[in-house]
Design a protein around this motif. Structure first.
Motif, short mmCIF file in Angstrom:
data_model
loop_
_atom_site.label_atom_id
_atom_site.label_comp_id
_atom_site.label_asym_id
_atom_site.label_seq_id
_atom_site.Cartn_x
_atom_site.Cartn_y
_atom_site.Cartn_z
N THR A 1 -20.21 -0.69 1.98
CA THR A 1 -19.13 0.26 1.78
C THR A 1 -17.92 -0.20 2.58
OG1 THR A 1 -20.74 2.06 1.50
CG2 THR A 1 -18.46 2.69 1.96
N ILE A 2 -16.85 -0.55 1.87
CA ILE A 2 -15.63 -1.05 2.52
C ILE A 2 -14.59 0.05 2.48
CG2 ILE A 2 -13.75 -2.72 2.37
CD1 ILE A 2 -17.12 -3.61 0.96
N THR A 3 -14.11 0.45 3.65
CA THR A 3 -13.11 1.51 3.76
C THR A 3 -11.85 0.95 4.40
OG1 THR A 3 -14.89 3.13 4.04
CG2 THR A 3 -12.65 3.83 4.60
N PHE A 4 -10.75 1.00 3.67
CA PHE A 4 -9.47 0.55 4.18
C PHE A 4 -8.75 1.71 4.86
CE2 PHE A 4 -10.56 -2.12 0.59
CZ PHE A 4 -10.32 -3.40 1.07
N THR A 5 -7.86 1.38 5.79
CA THR A 5 -7.10 2.42 6.48
C THR A 5 -6.24 3.20 5.49
OG1 THR A 5 -7.02 1.07 8.48
CG2 THR A 5 -5.44 2.87 8.33
N ARG A 6 -5.68 2.50 4.52
CA ARG A 6 -4.95 3.13 3.42
C ARG A 6 -5.25 2.35 2.16
NH1 ARG A 6 -0.48 0.87 6.52
NH2 ARG A 6 -0.03 2.95 7.33
N PRO A 7 -5.05 2.93 0.96
CA PRO A 7 -5.39 2.22 -0.28
C PRO A 7 -4.71 0.85 -0.33
CG PRO A 7 -4.86 4.51 -0.75
CD PRO A 7 -4.53 4.29 0.70
N GLN A 8 -5.45 -0.14 -0.85
CA GLN A 8 -4.94 -1.51 -0.89
C GLN A 8 -5.12 -2.10 -2.29
OE1 GLN A 8 -3.21 -3.07 1.21
NE2 GLN A 8 -3.60 -2.15 3.22
N ALA B 1 -16.20 1.89 -7.60
CA ALA B 1 -15.09 2.66 -7.01
C ALA B 1 -15.26 4.13 -7.39
CB ALA B 1 -13.75 2.14 -7.52
N TYR B 2 -14.85 5.01 -6.47
CA TYR B 2 -14.95 6.44 -6.73
C TYR B 2 -13.81 6.89 -7.64
CZ TYR B 2 -18.52 6.94 -3.12
OH TYR B 2 -19.68 6.84 -2.39
N LYS B 3 -14.16 7.58 -8.70
CA LYS B 3 -13.19 8.13 -9.65
C LYS B 3 -13.48 9.61 -9.87
CE LYS B 3 -11.49 3.99 -10.52
NZ LYS B 3 -10.11 3.59 -10.19
N THR B 4 -12.52 10.32 -10.44
CA THR B 4 -12.72 11.73 -10.79
C THR B 4 -12.48 11.93 -12.28
OG1 THR B 4 -10.41 12.23 -10.25
CG2 THR B 4 -12.04 12.56 -8.51
N SER C 1 0.83 -1.20 0.00
CA SER C 1 0.00 0.00 0.00
C SER C 1 0.87 1.25 0.00
CB SER C 1 -0.92 -0.01 1.23
OG SER C 1 -1.63 1.20 1.31
N ALA C 2 1.91 1.27 0.84
CA ALA C 2 2.79 2.44 0.92
C ALA C 2 3.51 2.68 -0.40
CB ALA C 2 3.80 2.24 2.04
N SER C 3 3.81 1.60 -1.13
CA SER C 3 4.51 1.74 -2.41
C SER C 3 3.56 1.97 -3.57
CB SER C 3 5.35 0.49 -2.69
OG SER C 3 4.51 -0.63 -2.86
N VAL C 4 2.28 2.17 -3.27
CA VAL C 4 1.24 2.37 -4.29
C VAL C 4 1.28 1.20 -5.28
CG1 VAL C 4 0.11 4.14 -5.70
CG2 VAL C 4 1.86 4.81 -4.09
N ILE D 1 -7.42 -3.70 -8.80
CA ILE D 1 -8.13 -2.72 -7.97
C ILE D 1 -7.17 -2.22 -6.90
CG2 ILE D 1 -10.01 -2.35 -6.32
CD1 ILE D 1 -11.64 -4.45 -7.76
N PHE D 2 -6.90 -0.93 -6.89
CA PHE D 2 -6.08 -0.31 -5.85
C PHE D 2 -6.86 0.91 -5.36
CE2 PHE D 2 -2.79 2.54 -4.24
CZ PHE D 2 -2.07 1.69 -3.43
N GLU D 3 -7.58 0.72 -4.27
CA GLU D 3 -8.49 1.75 -3.78
C GLU D 3 -8.47 1.81 -2.26
OE1 GLU D 3 -10.09 3.83 -5.69
OE2 GLU D 3 -9.81 2.85 -7.63
N LYS D 4 -8.83 2.97 -1.74
CA LYS D 4 -9.01 3.13 -0.30
C LYS D 4 -10.44 2.78 0.10
CE LYS D 4 -8.73 6.59 3.43
NZ LYS D 4 -7.89 5.80 4.33
N GLU D 5 -11.38 2.98 -0.83
CA GLU D 5 -12.78 2.67 -0.53
C GLU D 5 -13.45 2.09 -1.77
OE1 GLU D 5 -15.38 5.26 2.05
OE2 GLU D 5 -16.40 5.60 0.14
#
Length: 404
Positions: free
Chosen positions: A219-226, A248-251, A45-48, A283-287
């Protein structure tokens, strides 16, 4: 205009002052040799999810070359067929399948290979040791055909209480549709991989039901993106078949305006006749949001929901009694090590080292700990920035007055 200038200066000054890294210690090494180090979910997660940012350093801050090992799980395809006989009773509209368990194995499921179908049937399962006296295992169960668009056959797993009967009898009711064409009956010797996946446990679930749309949203919320690679549902309901999807939420930017929206990233189906374990696309998302269609049925009672990653290791040569640390730094580029040319010589049977105390750190510029003169200090830099803003503002105001 002035607000934009101020924001720009603040952004530049912040970037030069602080860089964000992650660091963890590697467990004690007891013998010289190659070791494998599991990249935990928090490291990935830290290394994206980009291993180019990962490094192993010794006590002198020298890089330790490593090579990646993808110890991916694989589905075993060892299908063991069983002898069976089929009888279609047109009078009672029943198809009977009798399966011989010659070695009296302990069984709790069979996988039928069936000609492609969409029919719906009820069935019962009985067991016997002599084909004369039968004992009930399951009664009036519901079967929904799983249609495969590009295949002529479909696999359906039927579960029942664990037993070792010499014969098992399936009775399918044909009153609402024509009989099934049963091509084969058996089971997979190892349905799941022997390589355990890494479970992601640091998340929260919010369960809500939309009565108007007849859906359930998790709704699944991770502490940091996973990086999520698979998921598994444990559902208590007896009979169900529900369509579901992951959002997943996108912009996106439309006419210089940025807006947020929900993107459908994966469609799947929850079915009482399967294990409800799904391999996922990247999938690499925080939520994320899992939306389940209920139609006119009550919501599913989901006992457990689990997320997993395939294990990812780095292999490197470590010395006993030397101290090592693992770092993640987003300013680094992909390392080039000679070790990558010898990747095929390694196997999974290596001693394992563990990354502990992995956490985020804030480091100032290298010269932060050295005594600086005034013009090298933060105060001088901030004074220069403010002076620059005042000078630019003075000339800009003068220019606006001249242009009226």
């Amino acid at each position: 205009m002035y607000k934009k200038l101020i924001k720009l200066f603040l952004l530049l000054s912040t970037a030069t002052l602080v860089s964000q890294n992650y660091r963890g210690t590697i467990s004690e090494i007891k013998e010289n040799g190659f070791h494998k180090i599991l990249l935990l979910p928090e490291v990935r997660s830290a290394s994206v999810s980009n291993t180019n940012y990962f490094r192993v350093l010794d006590s002198n801050k020298n890089e330790v070359p490593y090579v990646l090992l993808n110890d991916e799980s694989t589905l075993q395809s060892s299908y063991i067929p069983f002898t069976f006989e089929t009888e279609n009773n047109t009078k009672d509209s029943v198809t009977t399948i009798i399966i011989e368990n010659k070695n009296k194995l302990e069984l709790d499921h069979f996988t039928f290979k069936i000609a492609n179908t969409k029919v719906k049937k009820t069935y019962s399962i009985n067991g016997s040791n002599d084909k004369k006296e039968w004992f009930g295992l399951a009664t009036n169960q519901l079967f929904f055909g799983l249609n495969e668009a590009e295949k002529t056959t479909v696999e359906q797993t039927f579960s029942f209480p664990l037993n070792d009967y010499a014969f098992l009898k399936f009775e399918f009711n044909n009153k609402e549709s024509l009989p099934l064409q049963i091509l084969n009956v058996g089971f997979y010797e190892n349905l799941f991989s022997t390589v355990p996946q890494v479970e992601i446990i640091d998340f929260k679930i919010k369960n809500s039901t939309n009565k108007k749309n007849k859906t359930t949203q998790l709704t699944i919320t991770f502490t940091r993106p996973q990086h999520i690679e698979s998921m598994a549902f444990d559902i208590e309901n007896e009979v169900f078949m529900r369509k579901a999807k992951i959002l997943a939420y996108k912009t996106r930017t439309i006419k210089k305006r940025t807006e947020s929206y929900q993107e459908n990233v994966f469609d799947f189906e929850l079915h009482s006749g399967t294990h409800n374990t799904f391999e996922l696309p990247y999938i690499f998302e925080k939520e994320i949001i899992i939306e389940i269609e209920n139609n006119d049925n009550p919501p599913l009672n989901i006992k457990h929901l689990k997320f997993f990653q395939k294990p990812l290791y780095v292999i490197c040569y470590l010395k006993s009694h030397e101290t090592y640390e693992a770092i993640v730094d987003s300013t680094l580029q992909k390392p080039i090590y000679d070790l990558v040319n010898f990747k095929t010589t390694f196997n999974a049977d290596l001693p394992q080292a563990i990354i502990t105390n992995f956490s985020k750190i804030n480091t100032e510029n290298k010269s932060a700990s050295v005594e600086k003169s005034f013009w090298q200090s933060n105060a001088f830099m901030w004074a220069s920035i403010l002076l620059a803003i005042l000078v630019i503002s003075y000339f800009a105001l003068g220019l606006l007055k001249d242009l009226k």
